[in-house]
Design a protein around this motif. Structure first.
Motif, PDB file in Angstrom:
ATOM      1  N   PRO A 237       0.863  -1.154  -0.060  1.00 30.51           N
ATOM      2  CA  PRO A 237      -0.033   0.095   0.190  1.00 30.51           C
ATOM      3  C   PRO A 237       0.901   1.357  -0.023  1.00 30.51           C
ATOM      4  CG  PRO A 237       0.190  -0.965   2.285  1.00 30.51           C
ATOM      5  CD  PRO A 237       0.855  -2.055   1.321  1.00 30.51           C
ATOM      6  N   ILE A 238       0.305   2.118  -0.726  1.00 37.13           N
ATOM      7  CA  ILE A 238       1.277   3.586  -0.714  1.00 37.13           C
ATOM      8  C   ILE A 238       0.062   4.671  -0.172  1.00 37.13           C
ATOM      9  CG2 ILE A 238       1.853   5.403  -2.314  1.00 37.13           C
ATOM     10  CD1 ILE A 238       2.665   3.616  -4.291  1.00 37.13           C
ATOM     11  N   PRO A 239       0.246   5.192   0.939  1.00 39.58           N
ATOM     12  CA  PRO A 239      -0.750   6.053   1.575  1.00 39.58           C
ATOM     13  C   PRO A 239      -1.077   7.268   0.775  1.00 39.58           C
ATOM     14  CG  PRO A 239       1.154   5.491   3.292  1.00 39.58           C
ATOM     15  CD  PRO A 239       1.604   5.011   1.678  1.00 39.58           C
ATOM     16  N   LEU A 240      -2.368   7.531   0.966  1.00 37.22           N
ATOM     17  CA  LEU A 240      -3.042   8.852   0.330  1.00 37.22           C
ATOM     18  C   LEU A 240      -3.453   9.757   1.332  1.00 37.22           C
ATOM     19  CD1 LEU A 240      -4.932   7.150  -2.713  1.00 37.22           C
ATOM     20  CD2 LEU A 240      -2.691   7.962  -2.763  1.00 37.22           C
ATOM     21  N   THR A 241      -2.994   9.782   2.565  1.00 36.73           N
ATOM     22  CA  THR A 241      -3.473  10.430   3.665  1.00 36.73           C
ATOM     23  C   THR A 241      -2.213  11.553   4.119  1.00 36.73           C
ATOM     24  OG1 THR A 241      -2.636   8.603   5.170  1.00 36.73           O
ATOM     25  CG2 THR A 241      -5.039   8.650   4.195  1.00 36.73           C
ATOM     26  N   THR A 242      -1.443  11.641   3.423  1.00 34.00           N
ATOM     27  CA  THR A 242      -0.272  12.438   4.251  1.00 34.00           C
ATOM     28  C   THR A 242      -0.704  13.726   4.712  1.00 34.00           C
ATOM     29  OG1 THR A 242       1.275  11.865   2.308  1.00 34.00           O
ATOM     30  CG2 THR A 242       1.831  14.006   3.528  1.00 34.00           C
ATOM     31  N   PHE A 243      -1.721  14.452   4.204  1.00 34.25           N
ATOM     32  CA  PHE A 243      -2.047  15.956   4.995  1.00 34.25           C
ATOM     33  C   PHE A 243      -3.301  15.503   6.080  1.00 34.25           C
ATOM     34  CE2 PHE A 243      -0.682  19.350   1.725  1.00 34.25           C
ATOM     35  CZ  PHE A 243       0.406  19.252   1.987  1.00 34.25           C
ATOM     36  N   LEU A 244      -3.514  14.350   6.223  1.00 31.95           N
ATOM     37  CA  LEU A 244      -4.183  13.941   7.469  1.00 31.95           C
ATOM     38  C   LEU A 244      -3.591  13.429   8.570  1.00 31.95           C
ATOM     39  CD1 LEU A 244      -7.281  12.517   5.105  1.00 31.95           C
ATOM     40  CD2 LEU A 244      -7.013  14.630   6.186  1.00 31.95           C
ATOM     41  N   ASP A 245      -2.247  13.502   8.484  1.00 30.33           N
ATOM     42  CA  ASP A 245      -1.472  12.689   9.303  1.00 30.33           C
ATOM     43  C   ASP A 245      -0.484  13.805   9.993  1.00 30.33           C
ATOM     44  OD1 ASP A 245       0.569  11.378  10.600  1.00 30.33           O
ATOM     45  OD2 ASP A 245       0.813   9.751   9.145  1.00 30.33           O
ATOM     46  N   GLU A 246      -0.574  13.850  11.303  1.00 30.99           N
ATOM     47  CA  GLU A 246       0.313  14.989  11.837  1.00 30.99           C
ATOM     48  C   GLU A 246       1.866  14.691  11.706  1.00 30.99           C
ATOM     49  OE1 GLU A 246      -1.027  15.183  16.071  1.00 30.99           O
ATOM     50  OE2 GLU A 246      -2.732  16.222  15.452  1.00 30.99           O
ATOM     51  N   THR A 247       2.355  13.499  11.277  1.00 29.72           N
ATOM     52  CA  THR A 247       3.840  13.381  11.180  1.00 29.72           C
ATOM     53  C   THR A 247       4.112  14.264  10.317  1.00 29.72           C
ATOM     54  OG1 THR A 247       3.166  10.820  11.572  1.00 29.72           O
ATOM     55  CG2 THR A 247       5.218  11.555  10.388  1.00 29.72           C
ATOM     56  N   TYR A 248       3.546  14.699   9.259  1.00 32.50           N
ATOM     57  CA  TYR A 248       3.957  15.537   8.231  1.00 32.50           C
ATOM     58  C   TYR A 248       3.308  16.826   8.223  1.00 32.50           C
ATOM     59  CZ  TYR A 248       4.451  10.548   6.806  1.00 32.50           C
ATOM     60  OH  TYR A 248       4.656   9.500   6.918  1.00 32.50           O
ATOM     61  N   ALA A 249       3.228  17.480   9.546  1.00 32.67           N
ATOM     62  CA  ALA A 249       2.909  18.841   9.837  1.00 32.67           C
ATOM     63  C   ALA A 249       4.061  19.643   9.269  1.00 32.67           C
ATOM     64  CB  ALA A 249       2.637  18.740  11.229  1.00 32.67           C
ATOM     65  N   GLN A 250       5.127  19.274   9.285  1.00 32.51           N
ATOM     66  CA  GLN A 250       6.238  20.355   8.793  1.00 32.51           C
ATOM     67  C   GLN A 250       6.111  20.672   7.384  1.00 32.51           C
ATOM     68  OE1 GLN A 250       8.103  21.332  12.216  1.00 32.51           O
ATOM     69  NE2 GLN A 250       8.632  22.009  10.450  1.00 32.51           N
ATOM     70  N   VAL A 251       5.298  19.900   6.528  1.00 33.63           N
ATOM     71  CA  VAL A 251       5.148  20.327   5.084  1.00 33.63           C
ATOM     72  C   VAL A 251       4.074  21.415   5.084  1.00 33.63           C
ATOM     73  CG1 VAL A 251       4.770  19.474   2.619  1.00 33.63           C
ATOM     74  CG2 VAL A 251       5.938  17.918   4.288  1.00 33.63           C
ATOM     75  N   SER A 252       3.986  22.653   4.444  1.00 33.49           N
ATOM     76  CA  SER A 252       2.963  23.617   4.429  1.00 33.49           C
ATOM     77  C   SER A 252       2.029  23.262   3.579  1.00 33.49           C
ATOM     78  CB  SER A 252       3.741  24.800   4.465  1.00 33.49           C
ATOM     79  OG  SER A 252       4.613  24.985   5.654  1.00 33.49           O
ATOM     80  N   ALA A 253       2.418  22.870   2.173  1.00 33.31           N
ATOM     81  CA  ALA A 253       1.598  22.950   1.179  1.00 33.31           C
ATOM     82  C   ALA A 253       2.404  22.095  -0.132  1.00 33.31           C
ATOM     83  CB  ALA A 253       1.311  24.244   0.526  1.00 33.31           C
ATOM     84  N   VAL A 254       1.544  21.762  -0.868  1.00 30.69           N
ATOM     85  CA  VAL A 254       2.052  21.081  -2.122  1.00 30.69           C
ATOM     86  C   VAL A 254       1.458  22.143  -3.234  1.00 30.69           C
ATOM     87  CG1 VAL A 254       1.747  19.194  -3.892  1.00 30.69           C
ATOM     88  CG2 VAL A 254       2.352  18.747  -1.528  1.00 30.69           C
ATOM     89  N   TRP A 255       2.258  22.303  -4.112  1.00 31.23           N
ATOM     90  CA  TRP A 255       2.004  23.229  -5.456  1.00 31.23           C
ATOM     91  C   TRP A 255       2.164  22.292  -6.667  1.00 31.23           C
ATOM     92  CZ3 TRP A 255       5.405  28.139  -7.056  1.00 31.23           C
ATOM     93  CH2 TRP A 255       4.950  28.534  -8.077  1.00 31.23           C
ATOM     94  N   ALA A 256       0.838  22.152  -7.054  1.00 28.42           N
ATOM     95  CA  ALA A 256       0.822  21.064  -8.180  1.00 28.42           C
ATOM     96  C   ALA A 256       0.665  21.882  -9.500  1.00 28.42           C
ATOM     97  CB  ALA A 256      -0.502  20.298  -8.127  1.00 28.42           C
ATOM     98  N   LEU A 257       1.634  21.325 -10.467  1.00 29.93           N
ATOM     99  CA  LEU A 257       1.739  22.144 -11.936  1.00 29.93           C
ATOM    100  C   LEU A 257       1.760  21.284 -13.002  1.00 29.93           C
ATOM    101  CD1 LEU A 257       4.744  24.016 -10.259  1.00 29.93           C
ATOM    102  CD2 LEU A 257       2.750  25.464 -10.968  1.00 29.93           C
ATOM    103  N   ASP A 258       1.734  21.920 -14.112  1.00 29.30           N
ATOM    104  CA  ASP A 258       1.784  21.375 -15.343  1.00 29.30           C
ATOM    105  C   ASP A 258       2.286  22.336 -16.356  1.00 29.30           C
ATOM    106  OD1 ASP A 258       1.681  19.865 -17.909  1.00 29.30           O
ATOM    107  OD2 ASP A 258      -0.268  19.068 -17.498  1.00 29.30           O
ATOM    108  N   ILE A 259       3.421  22.410 -16.601  1.00 31.52           N
ATOM    109  CA  ILE A 259       4.143  23.522 -17.071  1.00 31.52           C
ATOM    110  C   ILE A 259       5.284  22.959 -17.892  1.00 31.52           C
ATOM    111  CG2 ILE A 259       3.448  25.429 -15.607  1.00 31.52           C
ATOM    112  CD1 ILE A 259       6.374  25.074 -14.152  1.00 31.52           C
ATOM    113  N   ASP A 260       5.477  23.766 -19.020  1.00 32.88           N
ATOM    114  CA  ASP A 260       6.747  23.404 -19.921  1.00 32.88           C
ATOM    115  C   ASP A 260       7.146  24.535 -20.501  1.00 32.88           C
ATOM    116  OD1 ASP A 260       4.775  24.066 -21.811  1.00 32.88           O
ATOM    117  OD2 ASP A 260       4.476  21.977 -22.428  1.00 32.88           O
ATOM    118  N   GLU A 261       8.091  24.580 -21.666  1.00 34.70           N
ATOM    119  CA  GLU A 261       8.589  25.770 -22.205  1.00 34.70           C
ATOM    120  C   GLU A 261       7.686  26.752 -22.670  1.00 34.70           C
ATOM    121  OE1 GLU A 261      11.169  22.291 -23.064  1.00 34.70           O
ATOM    122  OE2 GLU A 261       8.962  22.739 -23.046  1.00 34.70           O
ATOM    123  N   ASP A 262       6.474  26.579 -22.855  1.00 38.33           N
ATOM    124  CA  ASP A 262       5.115  27.241 -23.463  1.00 38.33           C
ATOM    125  C   ASP A 262       5.063  28.596 -22.202  1.00 38.33           C
ATOM    126  OD1 ASP A 262       5.178  26.434 -25.907  1.00 38.33           O
ATOM    127  OD2 ASP A 262       3.362  25.247 -25.365  1.00 38.33           O
TER     128      ASP A 262
END
Length: 326
Positions: A237-262
């Motif tokens: 199993p690969i967990p999908l609960t990172t932001f529901l787990d206090e273990t990872y409270a030092q991570v403030s945010a994820v910035w999701a992108l889809d960018i290239d040379e354009d």
């Protein structure tokens, strides 16, 4: 002065730009010169930007820096640690950029340019989601050290080394460009929401629910399921609960992108907003010890979460006036 090997990579990347070829090339060269002049390139940057297997990964760093600079941030970087410290006055955050490769993703999907004669467009949602999740996990490990039981052992992270202070926000910027098929899909997952939201908040695929309304009749409604983990190729199993787990409270945010040379051809359509609006989302950790506010970095949508007891509710924030909420 741009190294010839890097210029050749840029020329190749501009070959499909038609009449904009010259503008695109000149802007990429100018971006490279700014990036290196500002001291944002590490000692391996030029060599890896010119290499086929690492080109897009190092290009992503330039483009993320470019987006932050256009939004009014100043940037600095050291040879060790996260890619950038982005700041306005006394407020700032670390940014770690990752560009997952399309490992174990169906090559037919990546090559498919449009729907089949039957009107079908294949999307291996779980394969793509695994790569988003693994990319995020890799950069979480860079901050905190590997998860318990990881084959990487107990290698210390940025916090343990003192590179990132416990009071400093940390943002993981994931460029999913390599996971996009030629038909242009891959940023949103089977839930219809960004893959990053699925990877962090256990959001599962869309499903149809039937609620009784009396007299034996049922009312169908479309909703999203919950999924706490996804199977790796070997069945673990690969967990999908990172932001529901206090273990990872030092991570403030994820910035999701889809960018290239354009990206260098686009100008903001509104102040502090991006024109390629289906390709950027901020996903904020409700348990963060160093929280960031909605709109902290340039996106077209942001996601926050409110946790109450054993339940939680996600909120989708539009950052342009004409997009509907989800």
């Amino acid at each position: 002065m741009i190294p010839p090997a890097v210029q050749r990579k840029f020329e190749s990347a501009c070959s499909d730009a038609g009449g904009l070829w010259d503008i695109k090339l000149r802007r990429l060269i100018a971006l490279f010169e700014w990036f290196t002049w500002e001291g944002l390139a590490d000692p391996h940057f030029v060599q890896e930007l010119a290499a086929e297997d690492t080109y897009r990964e190092r290009l992503s760093e330039m483009l993320v820096a470019y987006k932050l600079m256009r939004s009014g941030y100043e940037l600095k970087s050291d040879s060790a640690g996260p890619d950038f410290w982005a700041y306005k006055g006394e407020q700032g955050f670390w940014v770690e950029v990752v560009t997952p490769r399309p490992t174990r993703i169906d090559p037919d999907y990546l090559a498919q340019t449009g729907a089949t004669d039957e009107g079908m467009l294949e999307f291996p949602a779980d394969q793509v989601l695994r790569r988003w999740t693994q990319a995020i996990d890799k950069k979480v490990a860079a901050l905190l050290g590997p998860r318990e039981g990881s084959p990487d052992g107990k290698r210390p992270g940025y916090l343990h080394k003192g590179i990132v202070k416990a009071t400093q926000p940390y943002v993981i910027a994931v460029n999913g460009r390599n996971l996009r098929g030629k038909a242009g899909i891959g940023f949103n997952g089977s839930s219809g929401n960004p893959c990053a939201v699925e990877a962090l908040f256990a959001v599962g695929p869309l499903h149809i629910r039937f609620d009784p309304i009396g007299n034996g009749f049922m009312r169908p409604s479309l909703g999203r399921s919950q999924r706490a983990s996804i199977e790796s190729p070997n069945g673990s199993p690969i967990p999908l609960t990172t932001f529901l787990d206090e273990t990872y409270a030092q991570v403030s945010a994820v910035w999701a992108l889809d960018i290239d040379e354009d990206e260098v051809l686009l100008d903001p359509a509104w102040p502090n907003l991006e024109r390629n609006y289906f390709a950027s989302a901020g996903v904020f950790n409700p348990l963060a010890v160093n929280p960031l506010a909605v709109g902290a970095f340039p996106t077209f949508e942001d996601w926050t979460c409110n946790i109450s007891g054993d339940s939680y509710q996600l909120t989708h924030h539009n950052r342009i006036p004409f997009r509907p909420s989800r």
